[in-house]
Write a protein that holds these residues in place. Structure first.
Motif, PDB file in Angstrom:
ATOM      1  N   PRO A  26       0.830  -1.203   0.000  1.00  0.00           N
ATOM      2  CA  PRO A  26       0.000   0.000   0.000  1.00  0.00           C
ATOM      3  C   PRO A  26       0.859   1.246   0.000  1.00  0.00           C
ATOM      4  O   PRO A  26       2.027   1.214   0.372  1.00  0.00           O
ATOM      5  CB  PRO A  26      -0.799  -0.118   1.308  1.00  0.00           C
ATOM      6  CG  PRO A  26       0.062  -0.934   2.199  1.00  0.00           C
ATOM      7  CD  PRO A  26       0.787  -1.907   1.287  1.00  0.00           C
ATOM      8  N   GLU A  27       0.264   2.361  -0.421  1.00  0.00           N
ATOM      9  CA  GLU A  27       1.009   3.609  -0.482  1.00  0.00           C
ATOM     10  C   GLU A  27       1.456   4.047   0.902  1.00  0.00           C
ATOM     11  O   GLU A  27       2.510   4.596   1.086  1.00  0.00           O
ATOM     12  CB  GLU A  27       0.112   4.675  -1.118  1.00  0.00           C
ATOM     13  CG  GLU A  27       0.833   5.897  -1.563  1.00  0.00           C
ATOM     14  CD  GLU A  27      -0.046   6.767  -2.415  1.00  0.00           C
ATOM     15  OE1 GLU A  27      -1.260   6.859  -2.140  1.00  0.00           O
ATOM     16  OE2 GLU A  27       0.464   7.367  -3.361  1.00  0.00           O
ATOM     17  N   TRP A  49      -2.351  11.718   4.307  1.00  0.00           N
ATOM     18  CA  TRP A  49      -3.403  10.729   4.054  1.00  0.00           C
ATOM     19  C   TRP A  49      -4.635  11.047   4.902  1.00  0.00           C
ATOM     20  O   TRP A  49      -4.508  11.404   6.080  1.00  0.00           O
ATOM     21  CB  TRP A  49      -2.916   9.326   4.376  1.00  0.00           C
ATOM     22  CG  TRP A  49      -1.881   8.842   3.403  1.00  0.00           C
ATOM     23  CD1 TRP A  49      -2.104   8.186   2.225  1.00  0.00           C
ATOM     24  CD2 TRP A  49      -0.467   9.009   3.497  1.00  0.00           C
ATOM     25  NE1 TRP A  49      -0.913   7.923   1.589  1.00  0.00           N
ATOM     26  CE2 TRP A  49       0.106   8.419   2.349  1.00  0.00           C
ATOM     27  CE3 TRP A  49       0.375   9.605   4.446  1.00  0.00           C
ATOM     28  CZ2 TRP A  49       1.482   8.397   2.125  1.00  0.00           C
ATOM     29  CZ3 TRP A  49       1.741   9.588   4.228  1.00  0.00           C
ATOM     30  CH2 TRP A  49       2.275   8.994   3.065  1.00  0.00           C
ATOM     31  N   HIS A  80      -8.270   6.759 -10.418  1.00  0.00           N
ATOM     32  CA  HIS A  80      -7.723   5.514 -10.946  1.00  0.00           C
ATOM     33  C   HIS A  80      -8.732   4.774 -11.813  1.00  0.00           C
ATOM     34  O   HIS A  80      -9.923   5.112 -11.873  1.00  0.00           O
ATOM     35  CB  HIS A  80      -7.252   4.618  -9.797  1.00  0.00           C
ATOM     36  CG  HIS A  80      -8.343   4.190  -8.860  1.00  0.00           C
ATOM     37  ND1 HIS A  80      -9.267   3.224  -9.181  1.00  0.00           N
ATOM     38  CD2 HIS A  80      -8.653   4.595  -7.592  1.00  0.00           C
ATOM     39  CE1 HIS A  80     -10.091   3.041  -8.163  1.00  0.00           C
ATOM     40  NE2 HIS A  80      -9.756   3.869  -7.189  1.00  0.00           N
ATOM     41  N   LYS A  86      -5.419   4.020  -5.864  1.00  0.00           N
ATOM     42  CA  LYS A  86      -4.724   5.285  -6.033  1.00  0.00           C
ATOM     43  C   LYS A  86      -3.220   5.141  -6.198  1.00  0.00           C
ATOM     44  O   LYS A  86      -2.560   6.040  -6.735  1.00  0.00           O
ATOM     45  CB  LYS A  86      -5.027   6.217  -4.863  1.00  0.00           C
ATOM     46  CG  LYS A  86      -4.525   5.774  -3.505  1.00  0.00           C
ATOM     47  CD  LYS A  86      -4.929   6.792  -2.441  1.00  0.00           C
ATOM     48  CE  LYS A  86      -4.432   6.416  -1.054  1.00  0.00           C
ATOM     49  NZ  LYS A  86      -5.000   5.124  -0.590  1.00  0.00           N
ATOM     50  N   THR A  87      -2.639   4.024  -5.774  1.00  0.00           N
ATOM     51  CA  THR A  87      -1.188   3.853  -5.944  1.00  0.00           C
ATOM     52  C   THR A  87      -0.807   3.833  -7.417  1.00  0.00           C
ATOM     53  O   THR A  87       0.336   4.150  -7.759  1.00  0.00           O
ATOM     54  CB  THR A  87      -0.693   2.555  -5.281  1.00  0.00           C
ATOM     55  OG1 THR A  87      -1.294   1.426  -5.932  1.00  0.00           O
ATOM     56  CG2 THR A  87      -1.041   2.523  -3.808  1.00  0.00           C
ATOM     57  N   ARG A  88      -1.760   3.488  -8.296  1.00  0.00           N
ATOM     58  CA  ARG A  88      -1.446   3.366  -9.715  1.00  0.00           C
ATOM     59  C   ARG A  88      -1.289   4.706 -10.415  1.00  0.00           C
ATOM     60  O   ARG A  88      -0.952   4.744 -11.598  1.00  0.00           O
ATOM     61  CB  ARG A  88      -2.528   2.528 -10.419  1.00  0.00           C
ATOM     62  CG  ARG A  88      -2.598   1.113  -9.901  1.00  0.00           C
ATOM     63  CD  ARG A  88      -1.286   0.374 -10.076  1.00  0.00           C
ATOM     64  NE  ARG A  88      -1.097  -0.663  -9.084  1.00  0.00           N
ATOM     65  CZ  ARG A  88       0.092  -1.120  -8.696  1.00  0.00           C
ATOM     66  NH1 ARG A  88       1.190  -0.606  -9.214  1.00  0.00           N
ATOM     67  NH2 ARG A  88       0.169  -2.063  -7.792  1.00  0.00           N
ATOM     68  N   SER A  90       0.380   7.223  -8.450  1.00  0.00           N
ATOM     69  CA  SER A  90       1.283   7.913  -7.532  1.00  0.00           C
ATOM     70  C   SER A  90       2.469   8.542  -8.269  1.00  0.00           C
ATOM     71  O   SER A  90       2.980   9.583  -7.858  1.00  0.00           O
ATOM     72  CB  SER A  90       1.787   6.954  -6.448  1.00  0.00           C
ATOM     73  OG  SER A  90       2.477   5.849  -7.019  1.00  0.00           O
ATOM     74  N   ASP A 107      -9.031   6.678  -3.568  1.00  0.00           N
ATOM     75  CA  ASP A 107      -9.511   5.308  -3.717  1.00  0.00           C
ATOM     76  C   ASP A 107     -11.033   5.313  -3.787  1.00  0.00           C
ATOM     77  O   ASP A 107     -11.693   5.718  -2.823  1.00  0.00           O
ATOM     78  CB  ASP A 107      -9.083   4.440  -2.519  1.00  0.00           C
ATOM     79  CG  ASP A 107      -7.682   3.903  -2.648  1.00  0.00           C
ATOM     80  OD1 ASP A 107      -7.157   3.863  -3.778  1.00  0.00           O
ATOM     81  OD2 ASP A 107      -7.095   3.531  -1.619  1.00  0.00           O
TER      82      ASP A 107
END
Length: 264
Positions: A26-27, A49, A80, A86-88, A90, A107
């Motif tokens: 995870p981020e 966050w 996303h 959401k990491t995709r 970043s 997310d």
């Protein structure tokens, strides 16, 4: 839609194997309380966050990239793709923040394998922008996230413009959103393939008043994520040759496009 169907089939297969994303880092740990966001400092960009409640009651987790030099009230909201997170985005978020632009990745919590809930996702993006007290906004998104970005932009008078990354439309929702929309829309597109519904987003942008399309020759759907992962590659990328160069070009064009929209 084709992309959604492919992801849905793999999603259920992964559930049987205890989940596709269990091994993805995870981020950052998600905060337990929305009013007390966690923070991390990296060079001159602070990442915060937090959590916002959707109108449906589920929790929208976000990561807010806050450069020291950001103009108060300016914000880019990144969405996303279908069944992603959401990491995709970043990499794009950090690239924008390093130029001095405040960015938030979100997310979605209302998407289901059998239903995208794209309109609801768009209003959830607005809810996050409201929480962060944005006054001037650019909405941007990858694939179905680009569709959510169009929904948000069409319904948010603070919007300066929209960037879509290999946009995938669903049931003509995007075309409905761009009709009468008077802000610029920039669309970056890769090669037609099942995962981008054979570039059906091109027809969406053709219906917009102020649209600009940029084609990325040879780009796969996965090239528009930063970073992507094995799942997207397995579904949507038949040839990885040149992916680093294409992804770098997409990142650079995205930053340039968003900076131009922020200057509107």
């Amino acid at each position: 839609m084709p992309c959604q169907s492919k992801f849905t089939a793999v999603w259920f297969a992964c559930l049987a194997l205890v989940g596709c994303f269990g091994g993805v880092m995870p981020e950052a740990p998600r905060p337990a309380v929305a009013s007390r966001p966690s923070q991390r400092q990296a060079s001159d960009v602070r990442i915060e966050w937090g959590r916002v409640q959707s109108a449906t009651g589920c929790a929208l987790d976000y990561a807010w990239y806050r450069p020291d030099s950001a103009k108060p009230g300016d914000l880019v909201v990144l969405a996303h793709g279908f069944l992603r997170d959401k990491t995709r985005l970043s990499g794009l978020a950090r690239a924008l923040a390093e130029t001095g632009i405040s960015v938030v990745t979100v997310d979605f919590c209302n998407t289901r394998p059998w239903r995208g809930n794209h309109a609801r996702n768009g209003f959830d993006l607005i809810a996050v922008a409201n929480r962060l007290e944005a006054r001037r906004l650019v909405y941007a998104g990858f694939s179905a996230g680009g569709l959510a970005a169009l929904v948000a932009a069409r319904n948010d008078p603070r919007t300066l413009g929209v960037l879509t990354l290999d946009l995938v439309d669903a049931q003509d929702l995007g075309r409905l959103m761009v009709r009468e929309f008077d802000r610029p829309v920039i669309g970056l597109f890769g090669e037609p393939a099942p995962c981008n519904a054979d570039n059906n987003g091109l027809a969406t942008l053709a219906a917009a008043r102020r649209a600009r399309v940029e084609r990325i020759v040879g780009a796969s759907h996965c090239d528009f994520e930063s970073p992507t992962d094995w799942l997207c590659r397995a579904l949507c990328e038949s040839d990885r040759a040149g992916e680093r160069q294409r992804r770098a070009a997409i990142l650079a064009r995205s930053v340039t496009a968003i900076r131009a929209l922020m200057a509107e």
